[in-house]
Structures are given as C-alpha cells and as structure tokens.
Design an enzyme around this catalytic site. Structure first.
Site, mmCIF file in Angstrom:
data_model
loop_
_atom_site.group_PDB
_atom_site.id
_atom_site.type_symbol
_atom_site.label_atom_id
_atom_site.label_comp_id
_atom_site.label_asym_id
_atom_site.label_seq_id
_atom_site.Cartn_x
_atom_site.Cartn_y
_atom_site.Cartn_z
ATOM 1 N N GLY A 170 -3.100 1.145 9.850
ATOM 2 C CA GLY A 170 -3.224 2.617 9.175
ATOM 3 C C GLY A 170 -4.401 2.751 10.218
ATOM 4 O O GLY A 170 -4.077 3.975 9.987
ATOM 5 N N GLU B 118 -11.100 1.445 7.697
ATOM 6 C CA GLU B 118 -9.623 1.512 6.577
ATOM 7 C C GLU B 118 -9.737 3.196 6.639
ATOM 8 O O GLU B 118 -10.111 3.896 7.040
ATOM 9 C CB GLU B 118 -10.342 1.068 5.304
ATOM 10 C CG GLU B 118 -9.589 0.175 4.874
ATOM 11 C CD GLU B 118 -8.407 -0.055 4.559
ATOM 12 O OE1 GLU B 118 -7.727 0.588 5.158
ATOM 13 O OE2 GLU B 118 -7.415 -0.682 3.907
ATOM 14 N N ASP B 119 -8.592 2.908 6.919
ATOM 15 C CA ASP B 119 -7.784 5.005 6.851
ATOM 16 C C ASP B 119 -7.826 5.019 5.624
ATOM 17 O O ASP B 119 -8.377 6.134 5.031
ATOM 18 C CB ASP B 119 -6.505 4.668 7.704
ATOM 19 C CG ASP B 119 -5.149 3.597 6.329
ATOM 20 O OD1 ASP B 119 -5.977 2.613 5.495
ATOM 21 O OD2 ASP B 119 -4.019 3.751 6.256
ATOM 22 N N ASP C 66 -8.029 3.982 -1.941
ATOM 23 C CA ASP C 66 -6.334 4.798 -2.837
ATOM 24 C C ASP C 66 -7.107 4.346 -4.549
ATOM 25 O O ASP C 66 -8.080 5.286 -5.138
ATOM 26 C CB ASP C 66 -5.447 4.433 -2.836
ATOM 27 C CG ASP C 66 -4.077 5.507 -3.540
ATOM 28 O OD1 ASP C 66 -4.983 5.866 -4.643
ATOM 29 O OD2 ASP C 66 -2.746 4.838 -3.495
ATOM 30 N N LYS D 5 -9.614 8.623 -1.683
ATOM 31 C CA LYS D 5 -8.513 9.483 -3.538
ATOM 32 C C LYS D 5 -10.131 8.730 -4.833
ATOM 33 O O LYS D 5 -9.187 8.172 -5.403
ATOM 34 C CB LYS D 5 -7.473 9.023 -3.111
ATOM 35 C CG LYS D 5 -5.898 9.067 -2.808
ATOM 36 C CD LYS D 5 -5.355 8.824 -2.784
ATOM 37 C CE LYS D 5 -4.174 8.915 -1.484
ATOM 38 N NZ LYS D 5 -2.771 8.377 -1.792
ATOM 39 N N PHE E 246 0.057 11.745 -1.622
ATOM 40 C CA PHE E 246 0.888 10.726 -0.988
ATOM 41 C C PHE E 246 0.962 11.439 0.759
ATOM 42 O O PHE E 246 1.452 11.884 0.863
ATOM 43 C CB PHE E 246 1.659 9.932 -0.994
ATOM 44 C CG PHE E 246 2.309 8.916 -0.076
ATOM 45 C CD1 PHE E 246 2.107 7.777 -0.073
ATOM 46 C CD2 PHE E 246 3.216 9.572 1.543
ATOM 47 C CE1 PHE E 246 2.286 6.752 0.782
ATOM 48 C CE2 PHE E 246 3.206 8.573 2.325
ATOM 49 C CZ PHE E 246 3.224 7.084 1.386
ATOM 50 N N ARG F 204 3.243 6.955 11.668
ATOM 51 C CA ARG F 204 1.841 7.318 12.336
ATOM 52 C C ARG F 204 1.511 7.830 13.781
ATOM 53 O O ARG F 204 0.132 7.847 14.051
ATOM 54 C CB ARG F 204 1.894 5.318 13.091
ATOM 55 C CG ARG F 204 1.772 4.412 11.331
ATOM 56 C CD ARG F 204 1.801 2.765 12.111
ATOM 57 N NE ARG F 204 1.612 1.842 11.099
ATOM 58 C CZ ARG F 204 1.650 1.935 9.681
ATOM 59 N NH1 ARG F 204 0.619 2.459 8.877
ATOM 60 N NH2 ARG F 204 1.776 -0.010 9.011
HETATM 61 P P1 5GP Z 1 -5.466 0.603 -2.288
HETATM 62 O O1 5GP Z 1 -5.961 -0.379 -2.145
HETATM 63 O O2 5GP Z 1 -6.670 1.222 -2.599
HETATM 64 O O3 5GP Z 1 -4.139 0.946 -3.128
HETATM 65 O O4 5GP Z 1 -4.991 1.541 -1.623
HETATM 66 C C1 5GP Z 1 -5.047 0.975 0.235
HETATM 67 C C2 5GP Z 1 -4.115 1.312 1.167
HETATM 68 O O5 5GP Z 1 -2.928 2.075 0.740
HETATM 69 C C3 5GP Z 1 -4.168 2.111 2.440
HETATM 70 O O6 5GP Z 1 -5.150 0.961 3.406
HETATM 71 C C4 5GP Z 1 -3.052 2.470 2.932
HETATM 72 O O7 5GP Z 1 -2.371 0.679 3.549
HETATM 73 C C5 5GP Z 1 -2.077 3.093 1.257
HETATM 74 N N1 5GP Z 1 -2.607 3.731 1.028
HETATM 75 C C6 5GP Z 1 -2.758 5.043 0.157
HETATM 76 N N2 5GP Z 1 -2.568 5.571 -0.032
HETATM 77 C C7 5GP Z 1 -1.935 5.689 0.672
HETATM 78 C C8 5GP Z 1 -1.530 7.391 1.214
HETATM 79 O O8 5GP Z 1 -1.583 8.720 1.002
HETATM 80 N N3 5GP Z 1 -0.211 7.086 2.296
HETATM 81 C C9 5GP Z 1 -0.277 6.199 2.894
HETATM 82 N N4 5GP Z 1 0.232 6.140 4.376
HETATM 83 N N5 5GP Z 1 -0.306 4.940 2.983
HETATM 84 C C10 5GP Z 1 -1.705 4.697 1.327
HETATM 85 MG MG MG Z 2 -4.686 -0.341 4.874
#
Ligand code: 5GP
Ligand code: MG
Length: 183
Positions: free
Chosen positions: A52, A106-107, A110, A138, A159, A172
């Site tokens: 990402g 990181e992208d 969340d 977020k 999302f 992407r």
């Molecule tokens: P976390 O572990 O913080 O819950 O999630 C992180 C990963 O989930 C991010 O690096 C990403 O790959 C994916 N992710 C979280 N939110 C989104 C979103 O809104 N869109 C997309 N495409 N991926 C997300």
């Molecule tokens: Mg990611």
C-alpha cells in the site's frame, strides 16, 4: 482530469481527495521530516510497508533532502474491506538498522494493529529510534497507544482506495483517493 467515478469489481467509488491535495499533504509531512532528520549522526533508514505505501514512498522520498536508505517490509492484515486483526509477515527486513534512526512509511493507520506490530518488530533489531509516518490516519478507529508522530492526513472511518491503497488488490494505480459511493 481524472474520472470522478470508477467501478472496481462489485463497487463504485467516487473521488474523495484529489491528487493535488495529496501532494500538498505529502510536502508538509516531508518538511517535518526534513527538519527532524537533517542532522542525524548516522544515515536514517526509511522502511516502507508493501504494497500500500509504494506510491507514498515514491513521492515522499523525492521530497526528503537528507540522505536516507530505503528498505521494504511486507505484512498483510486486510481481506476485502475489513481488517482481519491478524498480521501475516510476508517479507522480512534485509537492512541492518542497529543503532540507526528508522522511519516507517505506511499508507494508512486504521486500528493501529499493523503499526504496533511493525514498531515492535523493528525495535527487536535495536535501532536508535523508530518513528511512524503515515499518509492517512483514522482517529475514530485507532485503538493503539503508540504515538504516530508523522501523519499527512486524518480521515473518518470510511474505506478508501487509490494512491497505492487497494480494494482486493485493485485500484492502487489511481492517482486520487476514492471512497465507496452510497447507492
Ligand atoms: P490496521 O492494522 O491499522 O487496522 O490497518 C492497517 C492496514 O489496513 C493498512 O496498512 C492498510 O493496508 C489497511 N487499511 C486500513 N484502512 C484501509 C482503507 O480505508 N483502505 C484500504 N485500501 N486499506 C486500508
Ligand atoms: Mg498497509
């Protein structure tokens, strides 16, 4: 001019953040990093998280004015539009980060589970410092305790896809950020 709506698999998405706005946010966060890392004793290592963050990395690294190495890691936690909460390591670190300053690119952060996992994993190699830099944050979903020091943009719990972020591996390549259309 990019399409305002795109169809990916079963869903229709509309533009939420145009490319110009992303670029401005990337420039702002790059300036913060340039201020903080221009006088380090050793060369910082920028660790980017595949897949990402590839586009964010490509853009931010070109705005960084200090010498830095670039390294990649691959983990996965998402399936479709829901976080699974479980992390799978798919590609480990291949750079010596002992005693060095590490910046994670990181992208999106969340729930924070992935970023916590990454920070712990990297601290295991005894770096001098580890900081997190994310394109999107977020705050409504974040359940972590780690400080996410560098955040380019804060968004709601929606999302999003585009600019490296995928919907089941697609989207992407989009240069703007898209969100699902309510129909
Ligand atoms: P976390 O572990 O913080 O819950 O999630 C992180 C990963 O989930 C991010 O690096 C990403 O790959 C994916 N992710 C979280 N939110 C989104 C979103 O809104 N869109 C997309 N495409 N991926 C997300
Ligand atoms: Mg990611």
């Amino acid at each position: 001019m990019s399409e305002t709506k795109v169809k990916i698999l079963d869903r229709t998405f509309k533009v939420m953040i145009p490319a110009e706005q992303i670029d401005q946010a990337v420039s702002r966060v790059a300036e913060q990093l340039n201020r903080d890392y221009s006088n380090t004793e050793t060369t910082p290592v920028v660790v980017s998280v595949l897949s990402g963050a590839f586009m964010f990395l490509a853009d931010i690294s070109r705005k960084l004015t200090f010498n830095h190495e670039i390294s990649f890691l691959k983990i996965s936690s998402y399936s479709g539009t829901k976080s699974t909460g479980k992390i799978r390591e798919e590609l480990g670190l291949n750079t010596d980060i002992k005693g060095r300053d590490v910046i994670i690119i990181e992208d999106i952060v969340d729930t924070g589970i992935s970023m916590h996992y990454l920070m712990d994993y990297l601290r295991g190699f005894s770096p001098k410092s580890v900081e997190a830099c994310t394109l999107f944050f977020k705050p409504g979903n974040y359940r972590g305790t780690e400080e996410i020091k560098y955040r380019a943009m804060e968004i709601g719990n929606e999302f999003i896809v585009g600019y490296g972020l995928d919907y089941d591996q697609l989207g992407r390549n989009l240069k703007d950020i898209y969100v699902v259309c309510e129909e």
